[in-house]
Motif scaffolding. Structure first.
Motif, short mmCIF file in Angstrom:
data_model
loop_
_atom_site.label_atom_id
_atom_site.label_comp_id
_atom_site.label_asym_id
_atom_site.label_seq_id
_atom_site.Cartn_x
_atom_site.Cartn_y
_atom_site.Cartn_z
N HIS A 163 0.82 -1.20 0.00
CA HIS A 163 0.00 0.00 0.00
C HIS A 163 0.86 1.26 0.00
O HIS A 163 0.53 2.25 -0.67
N VAL A 164 1.96 1.24 0.74
CA VAL A 164 2.88 2.38 0.75
C VAL A 164 3.49 2.57 -0.64
O VAL A 164 3.65 3.70 -1.12
N PHE A 165 3.84 1.47 -1.29
CA PHE A 165 4.39 1.55 -2.65
C PHE A 165 3.36 2.18 -3.60
O PHE A 165 3.72 2.98 -4.47
N GLN A 166 2.09 1.81 -3.45
CA GLN A 166 1.05 2.43 -4.28
C GLN A 166 1.02 3.94 -4.07
O GLN A 166 0.91 4.71 -5.04
N GLU A 167 1.10 4.37 -2.83
CA GLU A 167 1.09 5.80 -2.53
C GLU A 167 2.28 6.51 -3.18
O GLU A 167 2.14 7.59 -3.76
N LEU A 168 3.44 5.90 -3.08
CA LEU A 168 4.65 6.51 -3.63
C LEU A 168 4.60 6.60 -5.15
O LEU A 168 5.14 7.54 -5.75
N LEU A 169 3.97 5.63 -5.77
CA LEU A 169 3.87 5.65 -7.24
C LEU A 169 2.97 6.78 -7.74
O LEU A 169 3.01 7.13 -8.92
N LEU A 170 2.16 7.33 -6.85
CA LEU A 170 1.26 8.43 -7.22
C LEU A 170 1.91 9.80 -7.06
O LEU A 170 1.27 10.82 -7.34
N GLN A 171 3.16 9.82 -6.62
CA GLN A 171 3.86 11.10 -6.49
C GLN A 171 4.15 11.69 -7.87
O GLN A 171 4.22 10.97 -8.87
N PRO A 172 4.29 13.02 -7.94
CA PRO A 172 4.53 13.66 -9.25
C PRO A 172 5.74 13.11 -9.99
O PRO A 172 5.72 12.95 -11.22
N GLU A 173 6.81 12.81 -9.24
CA GLU A 173 8.00 12.26 -9.89
C GLU A 173 7.90 10.74 -9.98
O GLU A 173 7.29 10.10 -9.13
N GLN A 189 -2.29 7.51 -14.75
CA GLN A 189 -2.84 6.16 -14.67
C GLN A 189 -2.00 5.18 -15.50
O GLN A 189 -1.78 4.05 -15.08
N GLU A 190 -1.55 5.64 -16.65
CA GLU A 190 -0.71 4.77 -17.49
C GLU A 190 0.60 4.44 -16.78
O GLU A 190 1.04 3.28 -16.76
N ARG A 191 1.21 5.45 -16.17
CA ARG A 191 2.46 5.22 -15.43
C ARG A 191 2.23 4.29 -14.24
O ARG A 191 3.05 3.42 -13.96
N MET A 192 1.11 4.48 -13.55
CA MET A 192 0.79 3.64 -12.40
C MET A 192 0.62 2.19 -12.83
O MET A 192 1.14 1.27 -12.20
N PHE A 193 -0.10 1.98 -13.90
CA PHE A 193 -0.35 0.62 -14.39
C PHE A 193 0.95 -0.08 -14.77
O PHE A 193 1.22 -1.22 -14.35
N LEU A 194 1.79 0.60 -15.53
CA LEU A 194 3.04 0.01 -15.96
C LEU A 194 3.99 -0.22 -14.79
O LEU A 194 4.72 -1.22 -14.75
N SER A 195 3.98 0.69 -13.81
CA SER A 195 4.85 0.55 -12.64
C SER A 195 4.43 -0.64 -11.78
O SER A 195 5.27 -1.42 -11.31
N LEU A 196 3.13 -0.80 -11.56
CA LEU A 196 2.64 -1.93 -10.77
C LEU A 196 2.96 -3.25 -11.47
O LEU A 196 3.36 -4.23 -10.83
N ASN A 197 2.80 -3.27 -12.78
CA ASN A 197 3.13 -4.47 -13.54
C ASN A 197 4.61 -4.81 -13.38
O ASN A 197 4.98 -5.98 -13.20
N ASP A 251 10.62 -11.09 -23.60
CA ASP A 251 12.07 -11.14 -23.70
C ASP A 251 12.68 -10.86 -22.33
O ASP A 251 12.29 -9.91 -21.65
N PRO A 252 13.64 -11.67 -21.86
CA PRO A 252 14.24 -11.45 -20.54
C PRO A 252 14.78 -10.04 -20.34
O PRO A 252 14.75 -9.52 -19.21
N CYS A 253 15.26 -9.42 -21.39
CA CYS A 253 15.81 -8.06 -21.26
C CYS A 253 14.76 -7.06 -20.79
O CYS A 253 15.09 -6.08 -20.11
N ASN A 254 13.51 -7.28 -21.14
CA ASN A 254 12.46 -6.33 -20.77
C ASN A 254 12.17 -6.32 -19.28
O ASN A 254 11.59 -5.36 -18.76
N TYR A 255 12.55 -7.39 -18.57
CA TYR A 255 12.33 -7.43 -17.13
C TYR A 255 13.38 -6.61 -16.37
O TYR A 255 13.22 -6.35 -15.18
N ALA A 256 14.43 -6.22 -17.06
CA ALA A 256 15.50 -5.45 -16.43
C ALA A 256 15.68 -4.09 -17.07
O ALA A 256 16.69 -3.41 -16.84
N ALA A 257 14.70 -3.65 -17.85
CA ALA A 257 14.85 -2.42 -18.61
C ALA A 257 14.98 -1.19 -17.71
O ALA A 257 15.64 -0.21 -18.08
N LYS A 258 14.36 -1.22 -16.53
CA LYS A 258 14.32 -0.02 -15.68
C LYS A 258 15.60 0.20 -14.92
O LYS A 258 16.07 1.33 -14.76
N ASP A 259 16.20 -0.87 -14.39
CA ASP A 259 17.37 -0.70 -13.52
C ASP A 259 18.45 -1.75 -13.76
O ASP A 259 19.33 -1.93 -12.92
#
Length: 287
Positions: A54-64, A111-119, A194-202
């Motif tokens: 739940h805290v992670f959900q809150e943080l994902l709603l921050q402007p940044e 909402q799009e960012r939230m959806f992709l981040s949760l996924n 593709d395995p690379c897509n699971y590590a695309a962010k970090d």
């Protein structure tokens, strides 16, 4: 003192964990944060996992966009807990309906960012559930003690089932989703991407273990509920999916389950009851 406080007032776990997580991501980070988090999880692991989601959900709603920071933080928490996080409870809590006002009034971009981040976090959670001991068993040529591997595979199968439920029931009702994101997310939670897509962010998992981790999370039993819900998705006119795409996914997961290692005494890779067969036949007719 912390244990007594949580014992006398269990609701304080939520307040304490939220305060510590926010501080951990701030510029004035306390060096004892991870010790406090560990203590909270030792006191009540299941509730702490739900609160953390739940805290992670809150943080994902921050402007940044803080997805990268949350991925790093989650990996660090799992390491400090020696992989004893309640992974399935945490992942399911991430996928629950969001009732926060900031989400309800948010625009389509948020909402799009939230959806992709949760996924992304759900997939990361599944990958993190593969403990070092599981990797050792998978790499071993003897596989004498496979009980931990069986437990891991069953937990991953449950998390995949819950993720397909989320994409079927929660996502269409809460998010203004685009077709490409929906289909790609479905492929990712089923570990068909593709395995690379699971590590695309970090860039985690790293190249040295990425393929193995993704393979271990992919090669799990296929639950009846997962298969049946995929069939339902293929007939839902309101979803941004083509029947051919869903049939391709079903074909891939069924073939993959059928090819599980037969030398290990694992649960049946796929069990089709009469009711499921009837439902799948009906879906085929509708398509």
């Amino acid at each position: 003192c912390m244990k007594e406080l949580m014992t006398l007032h269990p609701s304080n776990i939520e307040h304490l964990l939220r305060t510590v997580i926010w501080n951990e991501l701030s510029a004035n980070r306390n060096s004892t944060n991870m010790q406090l988090i560990t203590g909270l999880f030792q006191q009540d692991g299941e509730k702490s996992a739900i609160v953390l989601a739940h805290v992670f959900q809150e943080l994902l709603l921050q402007p940044e966009d803080c997805l990268r920071s949350l991925r790093v933080l989650l990996r660090e928490i799992v390491r400090c807990l020696h992989y004893e996080l309640k992974f399935s409870q945490f992942a399911l809590a991430l996928m629950q309906e969001i009732t926060l006002p900031a989400f309800r009034i948010g625009d389509a971009k948020l909402q799009e960012r939230m959806f992709l981040s949760l996924n992304s976090l759900v997939c990361l959670t599944i990958l993190l559930s593969c403990k070092p001991s599981i990797k050792e068993i998978a790499l071993s040529s003897t596989k004498t003690d496979v009980l931990p591997l069986i437990k891991f595979q069953n937990e991953v199968a449950v998390m995949q089932k819950n993720a397909v439920w989320w994409l079927h029931k929660i996502v269409p009702a809460q998010y203004r989703i685009m077709g490409k994101h929906y289909y790609n997310s479905l492929r990712q939670v089923l570990f068909l991407d593709d395995p690379c897509n699971y590590a695309a962010k970090d860039n985690w998992p790293g190249e040295g273990e990425r393929d193995m981790l993704v393979s271990l999370c992919a090669e799990v039993p296929l639950l009846e509920n997962t298969l049946m819900r995929l069939g339902v998705l293929g007939t839902a006119m309101s979803l941004p999916l083509r029947p051919q795409e869903v049939l391709g996914l079903i074909n891939s997961v069924v073939r993959r389950a059928a090819m599980l290692d037969s030398e290990i005494d694992l649960p049946p890779p796929l069990q089709v009851t009469g009711q499921l067969k009837h439902n799948l036949d009906l879906n085929q007719m509708l398509i």
